[in-house]
Structure formats: structure tokens, C-alpha cells
Design a protein around this motif. Structure first.
Motif, PDB file in Angstrom:
ATOM      1  N   LEU A  92       2.421  -6.402  10.875  1.00  0.00           N
ATOM      2  CA  LEU A  92       3.570  -6.461   9.981  1.00  0.00           C
ATOM      3  C   LEU A  92       3.507  -7.695   9.082  1.00  0.00           C
ATOM      4  CD1 LEU A  92       6.442  -5.276  12.367  1.00  0.00           C
ATOM      5  CD2 LEU A  92       5.195  -3.948  10.662  1.00  0.00           C
ATOM      6  N   PHE A  93       3.015  -8.824   9.617  1.00  0.00           N
ATOM      7  CA  PHE A  93       2.850 -10.020   8.787  1.00  0.00           C
ATOM      8  C   PHE A  93       1.836  -9.755   7.674  1.00  0.00           C
ATOM      9  CE2 PHE A  93       4.802 -12.516  12.255  1.00  0.00           C
ATOM     10  CZ  PHE A  93       5.654 -13.293  11.487  1.00  0.00           C
ATOM     11  N   LEU A  94       0.774  -9.001   8.009  1.00  0.00           N
ATOM     12  CA  LEU A  94      -0.216  -8.663   6.989  1.00  0.00           C
ATOM     13  C   LEU A  94       0.424  -7.805   5.907  1.00  0.00           C
ATOM     14  CD1 LEU A  94      -3.137  -8.716   6.030  1.00  0.00           C
ATOM     15  CD2 LEU A  94      -3.581  -6.733   7.492  1.00  0.00           C
ATOM     16  N   GLY A  95       1.283  -6.859   6.302  1.00  0.00           N
ATOM     17  CA  GLY A  95       1.987  -6.040   5.326  1.00  0.00           C
ATOM     18  C   GLY A  95       2.878  -6.865   4.425  1.00  0.00           C
ATOM     19  N   ALA A  96       3.559  -7.854   5.003  1.00  0.00           N
ATOM     20  CA  ALA A  96       4.407  -8.733   4.198  1.00  0.00           C
ATOM     21  C   ALA A  96       3.574  -9.523   3.198  1.00  0.00           C
ATOM     22  CB  ALA A  96       5.182  -9.679   5.109  1.00  0.00           C
ATOM     23  N   GLY A  97       2.392  -9.963   3.633  1.00  0.00           N
ATOM     24  CA  GLY A  97       1.518 -10.690   2.713  1.00  0.00           C
ATOM     25  C   GLY A  97       1.029  -9.822   1.568  1.00  0.00           C
ATOM     26  N   VAL A  98       0.666  -8.565   1.888  1.00  0.00           N
ATOM     27  CA  VAL A  98       0.232  -7.633   0.843  1.00  0.00           C
ATOM     28  C   VAL A  98       1.356  -7.392  -0.159  1.00  0.00           C
ATOM     29  CG1 VAL A  98      -0.435  -5.230   0.413  1.00  0.00           C
ATOM     30  CG2 VAL A  98      -1.509  -6.516   2.273  1.00  0.00           C
ATOM     31  N   LEU A  99       2.560  -7.226   0.352  1.00  0.00           N
ATOM     32  CA  LEU A  99       3.706  -6.974  -0.535  1.00  0.00           C
ATOM     33  C   LEU A  99       3.952  -8.148  -1.468  1.00  0.00           C
ATOM     34  CD1 LEU A  99       6.123  -5.134  -1.255  1.00  0.00           C
ATOM     35  CD2 LEU A  99       7.431  -6.339   0.502  1.00  0.00           C
ATOM     36  N   LEU A 100       3.932  -9.359  -0.930  1.00  0.00           N
ATOM     37  CA  LEU A 100       4.186 -10.533  -1.758  1.00  0.00           C
ATOM     38  C   LEU A 100       3.098 -10.719  -2.819  1.00  0.00           C
ATOM     39  CD1 LEU A 100       5.424 -13.100   0.907  1.00  0.00           C
ATOM     40  CD2 LEU A 100       6.782 -12.030  -0.902  1.00  0.00           C
ATOM     41  N   LEU A 101       1.859 -10.448  -2.451  1.00  0.00           N
ATOM     42  CA  LEU A 101       0.762 -10.625  -3.402  1.00  0.00           C
ATOM     43  C   LEU A 101       0.731  -9.518  -4.451  1.00  0.00           C
ATOM     44  CD1 LEU A 101      -2.089 -11.753  -0.980  1.00  0.00           C
ATOM     45  CD2 LEU A 101      -0.880 -13.172  -2.648  1.00  0.00           C
ATOM     46  N   ALA A 102       1.221  -8.330  -4.094  1.00  0.00           N
ATOM     47  CA  ALA A 102       1.162  -7.200  -5.019  1.00  0.00           C
ATOM     48  C   ALA A 102       2.259  -7.232  -6.074  1.00  0.00           C
ATOM     49  CB  ALA A 102       1.223  -5.888  -4.241  1.00  0.00           C
ATOM     50  N   LEU A 103       3.387  -7.841  -5.745  1.00  0.00           N
ATOM     51  CA  LEU A 103       4.508  -7.871  -6.682  1.00  0.00           C
ATOM     52  C   LEU A 103       4.504  -9.176  -7.476  1.00  0.00           C
ATOM     53  CD1 LEU A 103       7.398  -6.493  -4.428  1.00  0.00           C
ATOM     54  CD2 LEU A 103       6.230  -5.301  -6.306  1.00  0.00           C
ATOM     55  N   PRO A 104       4.707  -9.108  -8.790  1.00  0.00           N
ATOM     56  CA  PRO A 104       4.762 -10.347  -9.584  1.00  0.00           C
ATOM     57  C   PRO A 104       5.809 -11.334  -9.082  1.00  0.00           C
ATOM     58  CG  PRO A 104       4.590  -8.438 -11.019  1.00  0.00           C
ATOM     59  CD  PRO A 104       4.811  -7.904  -9.630  1.00  0.00           C
ATOM     60  N   ARG A 105       7.015 -10.840  -8.768  1.00  0.00           N
ATOM     61  CA  ARG A 105       8.038 -11.747  -8.268  1.00  0.00           C
ATOM     62  C   ARG A 105       7.687 -12.270  -6.883  1.00  0.00           C
ATOM     63  NH1 ARG A 105      13.207  -7.753  -7.116  1.00  0.00           N
ATOM     64  NH2 ARG A 105      12.183  -6.315  -5.669  1.00  0.00           N
ATOM     65  N   GLY A 106       6.863 -11.498  -6.139  1.00  0.00           N
ATOM     66  CA  GLY A 106       6.399 -11.980  -4.840  1.00  0.00           C
ATOM     67  C   GLY A 106       5.426 -13.131  -4.992  1.00  0.00           C
ATOM     68  N   ARG A 107       4.521 -13.011  -5.954  1.00  0.00           N
ATOM     69  CA  ARG A 107       3.584 -14.104  -6.203  1.00  0.00           C
ATOM     70  C   ARG A 107       4.318 -15.343  -6.700  1.00  0.00           C
ATOM     71  NH1 ARG A 107       0.676  -9.635  -8.250  1.00  0.00           N
ATOM     72  NH2 ARG A 107       1.223 -10.133 -10.406  1.00  0.00           N
ATOM     73  N   ARG A 108       5.346 -15.127  -7.515  1.00  0.00           N
ATOM     74  CA  ARG A 108       6.131 -16.280  -7.979  1.00  0.00           C
ATOM     75  C   ARG A 108       6.873 -16.951  -6.835  1.00  0.00           C
ATOM     76  NH1 ARG A 108       7.307 -12.687 -12.314  1.00  0.00           N
ATOM     77  NH2 ARG A 108       9.340 -12.190 -11.390  1.00  0.00           N
ATOM     78  N   ALA A 109       7.194 -16.169  -5.813  1.00  0.00           N
ATOM     79  CA  ALA A 109       7.944 -16.720  -4.673  1.00  0.00           C
ATOM     80  C   ALA A 109       7.148 -17.777  -3.922  1.00  0.00           C
ATOM     81  CB  ALA A 109       8.346 -15.601  -3.713  1.00  0.00           C
ATOM     82  N   PHE A 110       5.810 -17.714  -4.011  1.00  0.00           N
ATOM     83  CA  PHE A 110       4.997 -18.714  -3.319  1.00  0.00           C
ATOM     84  C   PHE A 110       5.214 -20.109  -3.902  1.00  0.00           C
ATOM     85  CE2 PHE A 110       2.429 -14.972  -2.042  1.00  0.00           C
ATOM     86  CZ  PHE A 110       2.418 -15.210  -0.671  1.00  0.00           C
ATOM     87  N   ALA A 111       5.706 -20.174  -5.128  1.00  0.00           N
ATOM     88  CA  ALA A 111       5.982 -21.475  -5.745  1.00  0.00           C
ATOM     89  C   ALA A 111       7.344 -22.018  -5.351  1.00  0.00           C
ATOM     90  CB  ALA A 111       5.879 -21.370  -7.267  1.00  0.00           C
ATOM     91  N   THR A 112       8.103 -21.259  -4.581  1.00  0.00           N
ATOM     92  CA  THR A 112       9.426 -21.699  -4.111  1.00  0.00           C
ATOM     93  C   THR A 112       9.342 -22.055  -2.636  1.00  0.00           C
ATOM     94  OG1 THR A 112      10.192 -19.514  -3.366  1.00  0.00           O
ATOM     95  CG2 THR A 112      10.398 -20.016  -5.731  1.00  0.00           C
ATOM     96  N   PRO A 113      10.320 -22.760  -2.114  1.00  0.00           N
ATOM     97  CA  PRO A 113      10.256 -23.141  -0.696  1.00  0.00           C
ATOM     98  C   PRO A 113      10.587 -22.019   0.269  1.00  0.00           C
ATOM     99  CG  PRO A 113      12.257 -23.995  -1.705  1.00  0.00           C
ATOM    100  CD  PRO A 113      11.455 -23.399  -2.806  1.00  0.00           C
ATOM    101  N   TRP A 114      11.107 -20.862  -0.201  1.00  0.00           N
ATOM    102  CA  TRP A 114      11.647 -19.856   0.707  1.00  0.00           C
ATOM    103  C   TRP A 114      10.609 -19.185   1.610  1.00  0.00           C
ATOM    104  CZ3 TRP A 114      16.361 -20.945   1.274  1.00  0.00           C
ATOM    105  CH2 TRP A 114      17.119 -21.399   0.182  1.00  0.00           C
ATOM    106  N   PRO A 115       9.450 -18.768   1.107  1.00  0.00           N
ATOM    107  CA  PRO A 115       8.464 -18.187   2.040  1.00  0.00           C
ATOM    108  C   PRO A 115       8.021 -19.169   3.113  1.00  0.00           C
ATOM    109  CG  PRO A 115       7.895 -17.668  -0.226  1.00  0.00           C
ATOM    110  CD  PRO A 115       8.975 -18.703  -0.283  1.00  0.00           C
TER     111      PRO A 115
END
Length: 204
Positions: free
Chosen positions: A1-24
Motif C-alpha cells: 500500500l505504501f508503494l501504491g501511495a508513492g506511485v500515486l504521488l509521483l503520477a499526479l502533478p499536485r502529488g509531485r508538488r506535495a513533496f516540496a511541502t512538509p505534509w508528506p
């Protein structure tokens, strides 16, 4: 499930932008704190749980075997019933090319990431080791929703019919879980013995 969450974050533009925020990263910290007892206990016991799930299974894998894969598919046919498995498989086949083209809608990508990605991992693992029937159950939380998006009432009717039939088939209902349990016990016994043997010198 963690791998799925990583795929989702990397696949979505707003997910990739989220890596620049403290929330993930804050989420990872909270997850680490919540599971701290598991890490502490394993650190004090030579990481026996992780050895059991990784090195122990690799040592006792018997090479590529289609029987493990058939056992995994068969167990899911019994547990989630053929209509749901068919509807999910149809969605998965149609979604893979669209995922590669990055044309899958975000809401469908969410469900695919948390069901298709874990399923792919378990299918690969099953080629060399036994996958317990209960291991895929978390992926069916998203998988059932994904399959129901298009199948809807059809899926509900056929799954109710399949469930009724399985309840009437008493011999199969009693024998199949016993077969899966017996196979699991035979596979787990040598792995557990190896894990205990590794732990024995440190506890002596």
C-alpha cells in the motif's frame, strides 16, 4: 500500500508538488511514531519479523512455480468471488495502457494505485513463493470500489448470487480453506524454524 501511495504521488502533478511541502514528510513521521513499538521490539530481537518476511522466504523459495500463482488466483476466487475478480481484472487490463500514457483520471488513478500496484507485487512474489490468501485483502478495499464504478448493479447481483452458491456448496466451502491452511502451514514451518534458530544464539 505504501508503494501504491508513492506511485500515486509521483503520477499526479499536485502529488509531485506535495513533496516540496512538509505534509508528506510529516505523515511519514506520524507513521513512524505510530509503528514505533514494532521497530523497537524488532531491534531488541534481531529483527526477527523482518527476517521472517524477507530472508526466510527467499531461502525457502523453490524457484519459479506456476502452482503458487494458481494458488493465489484460486484463493481470491474463493474469498472475493469470481464476479468481483472478473470485474476488477477487466478494469485493470483497460487501465494499464492508460496509466502508462498518463491519461487515467485522478480518481481512477487513486483506486488503481491502491489495488493494481499491490496486486502486481503479489503476483510477482507468487512466482517464487507462497502468498497467503489473506495478504491481498487490503487491496480489495480500493479494488471493489474500482470494479463497482462501472459494473454497479450488475456486480452486486452476480456477487450476491455467487455468495449464495458458495454458502450452499458446503463440501467446497469446508475443504478449500482447509487446503489453503494446510499448504500455508507446510510452507511456514521451515521459515519459522530458521527464524527461531537465528534468534537462539543472541538470547542464550
Amino acid at each position: 500500500l505504501f508503494l501504491g501511495a508513492g506511485v500515486l504521488l509521483l503520477a499526479l502533478p499536485r502529488g509531485r508538488r506535495a513533496f516540496a511541502t512538509p505534509w508528506p514528510w510529516l505523515g511519514l513521521l506520524v507513521a513512524g511514531l505510530a509503528t514505533a513499538p514494532v521497530w523497537i521490539w524488532n531491534a531488541r530481537h534481531d529483527w526477527v519479523s523482518f527476517l521472517f518476511q524477507t530472508a526466510g522466504r527467499v531461502e525457502h523459495a523453490r524457484g519459479l512455480s506456476p502452482w503458487n500463482l494458481l494458488g493465489l488466483v484460486g484463493s481470491q476466487l474463493v474469498l472475493v468471488l469470481p464476479p468481483l475478480l472478473w470485474a476488477w481484472g477487466r478494469e485493470a487490463v483497460h487501465a494499464v495502457p492508460r496509466m502508462l500514457r498518463r491519461s487515467l483520471p485522478p480518481e481512477e488513478l487513486f483506486l488503481a494505485s491502491f489495488s493494481l500496484v499491490p496486486a502486481a507485487v503479489l503476483l510477482v512474489v507468487s512466482l517464487g513463493a507462497v502468498v497467503k490468501p489473506n495478504w491481498p485483502l487490503p487491496l480489495w478495499v480500493a479494488g471493489a470500489l474500482w470494479a463497482a464504478r462501472r459494473s454497479g448493479p450488475w456486480l452486486l447481483r452476480w456477487n450476491v448470487a455467487a455468495s449464495s452458491a458458495s454458502q450452499l456448496a458446503d463440501p467446497a466451502k469446508d475443504v478449500m480453506p482447509a487446503l489453503f491452511t494446510s499448504a500455508s502451514i507446510r510452507f511456514q514451518r521451515p521459515i519459522a524454524a530458521s527464524a527461531i534458530a537465528r534468534q537462539a544464539p543472541s538470547s542464550a
